[in-house]
Design a protein around this motif. Structure first.
Motif, PDB file in Angstrom:
ATOM      1  N   GLU A  65       0.828  -1.209   0.000  1.00 26.48           N
ATOM      2  CA  GLU A  65       0.000   0.000   0.000  1.00 26.48           C
ATOM      3  C   GLU A  65       0.865   1.262   0.000  1.00 26.48           C
ATOM      4  O   GLU A  65       0.704   2.158   0.820  1.00 26.48           O
ATOM      5  N   ASN A  66       1.819   1.308  -0.921  1.00 30.14           N
ATOM      6  CA  ASN A  66       2.711   2.452  -1.115  1.00 30.14           C
ATOM      7  C   ASN A  66       3.615   2.761   0.080  1.00 30.14           C
ATOM      8  O   ASN A  66       4.168   3.850   0.186  1.00 30.14           O
ATOM      9  N   ILE A  67       3.738   1.840   0.988  1.00 27.86           N
ATOM     10  CA  ILE A  67       4.646   2.006   2.132  1.00 27.86           C
ATOM     11  C   ILE A  67       5.740   0.955   2.002  1.00 27.86           C
ATOM     12  O   ILE A  67       5.463  -0.226   1.802  1.00 27.86           O
ATOM     13  N   GLN A  68       6.983   1.411   2.131  1.00 25.12           N
ATOM     14  CA  GLN A  68       8.093   0.457   2.040  1.00 25.12           C
ATOM     15  C   GLN A  68       7.979  -0.546   3.176  1.00 25.12           C
ATOM     16  O   GLN A  68       7.911  -0.179   4.343  1.00 25.12           O
ATOM     17  N   ALA A  69       7.935  -1.810   2.833  1.00 26.69           N
ATOM     18  CA  ALA A  69       7.736  -2.840   3.838  1.00 26.69           C
ATOM     19  C   ALA A  69       8.991  -3.662   4.106  1.00 26.69           C
ATOM     20  O   ALA A  69       9.252  -4.028   5.235  1.00 26.69           O
ATOM     21  N   ASP A  70       9.762  -3.925   3.066  1.00 23.15           N
ATOM     22  CA  ASP A  70      10.883  -4.850   3.248  1.00 23.15           C
ATOM     23  C   ASP A  70      11.890  -4.639   2.131  1.00 23.15           C
ATOM     24  O   ASP A  70      11.540  -4.307   1.010  1.00 23.15           O
TER      25      ASP A  70
END
Length: 116
Positions: free
Chosen positions: A58-63
């Protein structure tokens, strides 16, 4: 200025590899080496940084995942495969034992593939 996290990870891997011993001879560890190897450089490990992949949710850097390659170079022996496998086992043990590499932002290390 702090080192980029890729630099910190690669330095941590190099530091873990430096103290591997094989037949009472310290292995040389070269990071990103492009010069030809001399017989006096052997045995050695060559460490190269690979691709860094970023996963977004969702447009958030996760990994982030950073690939690296370790090549083992040894002198010609009567049992090359056996010698390479012995060093490979030591390398895997050093890199995979401390899954954070001593870095607070590293969550895990994993062996993806090995080629002889």
């Amino acid at each position: 200025m702090a080192l980029h996290r890729r630099e910190q990870v690669m330095d941590a891997i190099r530091d873990k590899l430096i103290d591997i011993f094989y037949d009472d001879t310290e292995l040389n560890v070269f990071r990103g080496r492009v010069k030809p190897l001399a017989p006096t450089d052997l045995p050695c490990l060559l460490l190269y940084q690979g691709e860094e992949m970023v996963d977004f949710v969702e447009n958030i850097q996760a990994d982030r995942t950073l690939d690296f390659r370790i090549s083992i170079c040894i002198n010609d022996t009567d049992q090359v495969e056996t010698d390479l496998n012995a060093i490979a086992a030591q390398v895997a043990d050093k890199v995979l034992t401390d899954t954070s590499l001593g870095l607070s932002f590293v969550i895990d290390t994993a062996e993806v593939s090995t080629d002889p």
